[in-house]
Motif scaffolding. Structure first.
Motif, PDB file in Angstrom:
ATOM      1  N   PRO A  20       3.971  11.467   7.510  1.00 29.50           N
ATOM      2  CA  PRO A  20       3.101  10.519   8.306  1.00 29.50           C
ATOM      3  C   PRO A  20       2.337  11.461   9.280  1.00 29.50           C
ATOM      4  O   PRO A  20       2.406  12.626   9.732  1.00 29.50           O
ATOM      5  CB  PRO A  20       3.964   9.813   9.244  1.00 29.50           C
ATOM      6  N   PRO A  21       1.184  10.777   9.679  1.00 29.66           N
ATOM      7  CA  PRO A  21       0.570   9.612   9.529  1.00 29.66           C
ATOM      8  C   PRO A  21      -0.065   9.421   8.217  1.00 29.66           C
ATOM      9  O   PRO A  21      -0.872  10.343   7.896  1.00 29.66           O
ATOM     10  CB  PRO A  21      -0.513   9.727  10.599  1.00 29.66           C
ATOM     11  N   THR A  22      -0.010   8.279   7.654  1.00 27.71           N
ATOM     12  CA  THR A  22      -0.681   7.980   6.465  1.00 27.71           C
ATOM     13  C   THR A  22      -2.069   7.419   6.898  1.00 27.71           C
ATOM     14  O   THR A  22      -2.165   6.572   7.842  1.00 27.71           O
ATOM     15  CB  THR A  22      -0.199   6.464   5.884  1.00 27.71           C
ATOM     16  N   LEU A  50       0.757  -1.086   0.072  1.00 30.58           N
ATOM     17  CA  LEU A  50       0.114  -0.034  -0.063  1.00 30.58           C
ATOM     18  C   LEU A  50       0.806   1.348  -0.177  1.00 30.58           C
ATOM     19  O   LEU A  50       2.298   1.176   0.257  1.00 30.58           O
ATOM     20  CB  LEU A  50      -1.093  -0.013   1.140  1.00 30.58           C
ATOM     21  N   ASP A  51       0.280   2.203  -0.183  1.00 31.74           N
ATOM     22  CA  ASP A  51       0.843   3.550  -0.616  1.00 31.74           C
ATOM     23  C   ASP A  51       1.046   4.355   1.053  1.00 31.74           C
ATOM     24  O   ASP A  51      -0.001   4.125   1.663  1.00 31.74           O
ATOM     25  CB  ASP A  51       0.275   4.602  -1.613  1.00 31.74           C
ATOM     26  N   VAL A  92       0.523   5.028  10.725  1.00 32.87           N
ATOM     27  CA  VAL A  92      -0.579   4.597  10.012  1.00 32.87           C
ATOM     28  C   VAL A  92      -1.856   4.610  10.966  1.00 32.87           C
ATOM     29  O   VAL A  92      -2.060   4.113  11.888  1.00 32.87           O
ATOM     30  CB  VAL A  92      -0.418   3.331   9.397  1.00 32.87           C
ATOM     31  N   VAL A  93      -2.740   5.500  10.536  1.00 33.98           N
ATOM     32  CA  VAL A  93      -4.258   5.457  11.165  1.00 33.98           C
ATOM     33  C   VAL A  93      -5.190   4.811  10.432  1.00 33.98           C
ATOM     34  O   VAL A  93      -5.337   5.119   9.021  1.00 33.98           O
ATOM     35  CB  VAL A  93      -4.697   6.842  11.224  1.00 33.98           C
ATOM     36  N   GLY A 120      -8.235   0.886  -3.480  1.00 33.56           N
ATOM     37  CA  GLY A 120      -7.980  -0.369  -3.569  1.00 33.56           C
ATOM     38  C   GLY A 120      -9.265  -1.241  -3.028  1.00 33.56           C
ATOM     39  O   GLY A 120     -10.213  -0.830  -2.436  1.00 33.56           O
ATOM     40  N   VAL A 121      -9.187  -2.534  -3.238  1.00 32.68           N
ATOM     41  CA  VAL A 121     -10.150  -3.504  -2.776  1.00 32.68           C
ATOM     42  C   VAL A 121      -9.602  -4.508  -1.720  1.00 32.68           C
ATOM     43  O   VAL A 121      -8.200  -4.880  -2.094  1.00 32.68           O
ATOM     44  CB  VAL A 121     -10.918  -4.063  -3.783  1.00 32.68           C
ATOM     45  N   ILE A 122     -10.102  -4.867  -0.788  1.00 34.80           N
ATOM     46  CA  ILE A 122      -9.594  -5.962   0.135  1.00 34.80           C
ATOM     47  C   ILE A 122     -10.838  -7.172   0.016  1.00 34.80           C
ATOM     48  O   ILE A 122     -12.066  -6.585   0.171  1.00 34.80           O
ATOM     49  CB  ILE A 122      -9.613  -5.578   1.605  1.00 34.80           C
TER      50      ILE A 122
END
Lengths: 461, 302
Positions: A108-110, A102-103, A193-194, A251-253
């Protein structure tokens, strides 16, 4: 369904054998079968149609002179067509996975935002993603922004604890404010990362969709993931495009992929959003989370595992280079036990003997007979004996005396007479190889290996 | 049932959005007296989009083609409706009538809405002045017990629980025993969502069954398989596996207020001959209504 597909294609094979190119007529049956397979896998009707139309055009206009793809030796037109479908499906689903999962934001935070329908598995996925990031050296913060579903917030706290990451606690009840506060806290405390867990909602629910848009506006997420249930049917297209329109997902999960769903929804979602499928959730545990593999998903959607495998085999798994090198050695009559081992492994590469036999149309009956003689087990034993030898012994069989043979027998767990038997077979092979001292021989052998396992002249299996 | 009144309206309301979205072309096609080949294919696509699946769709199309050969003018809508209702009417749902202590078990894959359905069902039964005991049998998913507690509070019913990770069969036993001792007519048991391919988890359902039978030999009286209307053809595998492992007696179709039409129940009912007890059409406590085949088929066909 899988078996009947093979049967149908075998039938098609009879009438089509020998045709050298794909034509409108000889792919007709395959086209119908593939369409069925796609629909039964829940690929959206229109997605399936436009995809097949494109593949068909491709199949009929490509090839050396632009007049249709040539049919590979060992395949029939139907199989050749399915191979093109499979390649194309893999390609559309993402081809080669991107380098980074992932980007990340330059500063930060992403912020990563999760969105999707109720019950898709957002909260669990948050925990899985957090754990994945933590393992990769990040320090994620989980943020519960689902204030609607009873106990959703509590669920995220528990998931965070299981993942060993912090979760954001606040008395604030407004989802947009919760997210803003959390991002501030992450910045202050150095979480890089959040992950925002938003409430599940129907894409038809204007008010809630608007809420997501506001969260996006204030938190400026780098990644917005649409969380999609792998078991979704035709509706996947509608929900995915609605979320994409409102949020411009990145994106997709895919979740719940550990069931027996064929997962056509994944293809539909990719097709309509154009966004990559990044991860797949595949189990109850937080570790059951992996990066997406387009080829595996393509196989699953087509549900033609057997046919595809057969195609793979026909494309000759035997390593050209290795075969060439061996041919050279044969030319000099230098066949060693090492070569024998190499050759056995080539055959093993083709897969389990029984499986190969089962794949070949018309071989079903003699399958059991052959299997008794040339069992996979026997292959394993031979390999065990060969690998219990030292490299020196394999290069020069002449040094094998009774003491060495006993050691090899003990090492491989096979009786000494089997070691002797193998040596005898090796010598016979060597003799024969000497006679067939011809590089072209390997090519013939390769062709036979593809079609008739166990049929290699002189091989002890 | 008290809440039968106005429910057709509610059902239609839920399906209305669906119709607005995709059914306009369907209505146009179904209003025709004769369809040409292109129109037939277009109709076939629309039926497939309702998740009816390849086989059911083929059957419906065959019927249309057959009738078109027989007579110059046909009524496509009436024909399809007739064909679909035959399947949906096959097994009518038994009413939820309290006789002694009735044990109801809810099962299904993850995320279909079992806990929510159970909350709504508890509120509904409570609403007709029948006592309900709710058992928090999902001891696996984080906070599932808390979620059920909140539903219990909303409905004003007692919730039997033990701690997370506890044995669901033991808590089910406790619930059934408690209800029987206190002459409570309804015991609703939640279970953890599980994918139907996980054998060990499916065996756990059998264990729950057996432990219930130690209290009440006929239990569970009803086993509701909760199915998400957005589910595709995998729904058939789900239904088969749960029927086999848990003895499903009824289906509950949830999330019908979305744009999905839940067409997969048609092949399921055709294969398994199960009734649909309820459908879920929203997030409110009264958004669980009895299944109405006519309204459902109207939804499928516009």
């Amino acid at each position: 369904m899988f078996e009947s597909l093979t049967d149908k294609l075998s039938k098609a094979m009879k009438s089509l054998r020998g045709e050298a190119r794909l034509t409108e007529k000889n792919i007709e049956d395959a086209l119908r079968e593939v369409r069925m397979a796609l629909l039964e896998a829940d690929v959206h009707v229109q997605v399936a149609r436009s995809f097949l139309q494109r593949v068909k055009e491709k199949a009929l206009t490509q090839g050396e002179d632009g007049k249709g793809v040539s049919v590979l030796q060992g395949l029939n037109p139907a199989q050749q067509f399915i191979d093109i479908v499979y390649q194309e499906l893999t390609e559309v689903m993402g081809g080669v996975a991107p380098e980074k999962p992932l980007d990340f934001a330059s500063k930060p935070p992403t912020v990563v935002m999760m969105a999707g329908l109720q019950g898709a598995g957002k909260t669990t996925t948050c925990g899985k993603l957090a754990k994945f990031l933590k393992k990769n050296g990040h320090s994620p913060l989980l943020v519960p922004a689902d204030v609607y579903r009873p106990a959703a917030i509590e669920q995220l706290h528990v998931v965070a604890k299981d993942a060993g990451v912090p979760s954001f606690r606040t008395d604030e009840r407004d989802p947009v404010k919760i997210c803003t506060l959390a991002v501030d806290e992450a910045r202050a405390k150095g979480w890089d990362v959040v992950i925002l867990d938003t409430a599940g909602r129907l894409h038809l629910d204007e008010a809630l969709m608007e809420e997501l848009a506001r969260i996006k506006a204030v938190c400026e997420p780098t990644e917005i993931f649409f969380v999609a249930d792998a078991m979704t049917g035709q509706d996947a297209v509608r929900s995915a495009s609605a979320f994409h329109e409102k949020l411009a997902i990145t994106g997709v999960i895919l979740t719940k992929a550990d069931g027996d769903t064929r997962g056509g929804a994944a293809f539909s979602v990719k097709h309509v959003t154009g966004k990559p499928i990044k991860f797949v959730g595949s189990g109850e545990k937080l570790d059951d989370f992996e990066r997406f593999h387009p080829d595996r998903m393509a196989q699953r959607i087509l549900g033609m595992g057997d046919v595809l495998t057969l195609i793979e085999h026909a494309k000759e798994k035997i390593d050209e280079k290795e075969a060439e090198a061996m041919a050279q050695r044969l030319a000099k009559n230098q066949f060693t036990l090492d070569d024998m081992l190499g050759q056995m492994r080539q055959v093993a590469k083709l897969g389990s003997m029984q499986k190969i036999l089962g794949l070949l149309p018309g071989m079903g009956q003699i399958k059991d007979q052959i299997a008794q003689v040339a069992t996979d087990k026997r292959m394993k034993h031979l390999e065990a004996i060969l690998t219990s030898m030292t490299p020196k012994e394999r290069r020069n069989h002449a040094i094998l005396d009774a003491k060495r043979k006993r050691r090899i027998a003990a090492g491989s767990g096979r009786p000494v007479h089997e070691v002797n038997q193998l040596l005898k077979q090796f010598l016979e092979m060597k003799k024969m190889m000497g006679q067939m001292n011809d590089p072209r021989f390997m090519k013939r052998m390769k062709a036979m290996a593809g079609k008739m396992p166990g049929g290699m002249p002189g091989l002890p299996f | 049932m008290g809440f039968l009144s106005g429910l057709v309206g509610k059902f239609k309301q839920g399906l209305q959005r669906t119709q607005d979205l995709v059914l306009a072309p369907m209505q146009r096609l179904l209003g025709m007296g004769r369809l040409d080949e292109d129109q037939l294919l277009e109709l076939e696509d629309l039926l497939l989009q309702a998740d009816l699946g390849v086989h059911a769709t083929e059957r419906l199309m065959e019927r249309l083609r057959f009738e078109m050969r027989r007579s110059a003018e046909i009524d496509p809508k009436a024909l399809l409706k007739d064909e679909l209702l035959k399947i949906l009417h096959h097994v009518p749902s038994r009413p939820f009538a309290a006789e002694g202590t009735q044990v109801v078990l809810l099962v299904g894959v993850n995320g279909v809405g079992k806990t929510t359905t159970l909350g709504k069902l508890a509120a509904h039964l409570k609403g007709r002045n029948e006592e309900v005991l709710v058992v928090a049998g999902d001891t696996f998913r984080a906070a599932a017990i808390d979620q059920l507690e909140l539903w219990g509070q909303r409905a004003g019913v007692e919730v039997v629980r033990n701690q997370m990770g506890g044995d669901p069969a033991a808590i089910a036993y406790d619930g059934a025993a408690r209800a029987q001792a206190k002459h409570i007519p309804w015991v609703l048991i939640d279970t953890a969502g599980r994918l139907h391919v996980k054998e060990h988890l499916m065996r756990e359902l059998d264990k729950i069954r057996r432990s219930l039978q130690k209290v009440i030999p006929q239990a569970p009286h009803r086993v509701l398989l909760v199915l998400d209307a957005t589910t595709g053809q995998n729904g058939l595998n789900q239904a088969e596996a749960f029927k086999e492992a848990a003895g499903v007696t009824d289906l509950v179709l949830t999330k019908l207020d979305g744009s999905a039409k839940g067409g997969v129940v048609v092949p399921i009912l055709e294969r398994l001959k199960l009734p649909i007890a309820f459908v879920g059409v929203g997030e409110q406590v009264d958004d669980l209504i009895p299944f109405d085949p006519e309204a459902f088929v109207e939804g499928l066909l516009g």
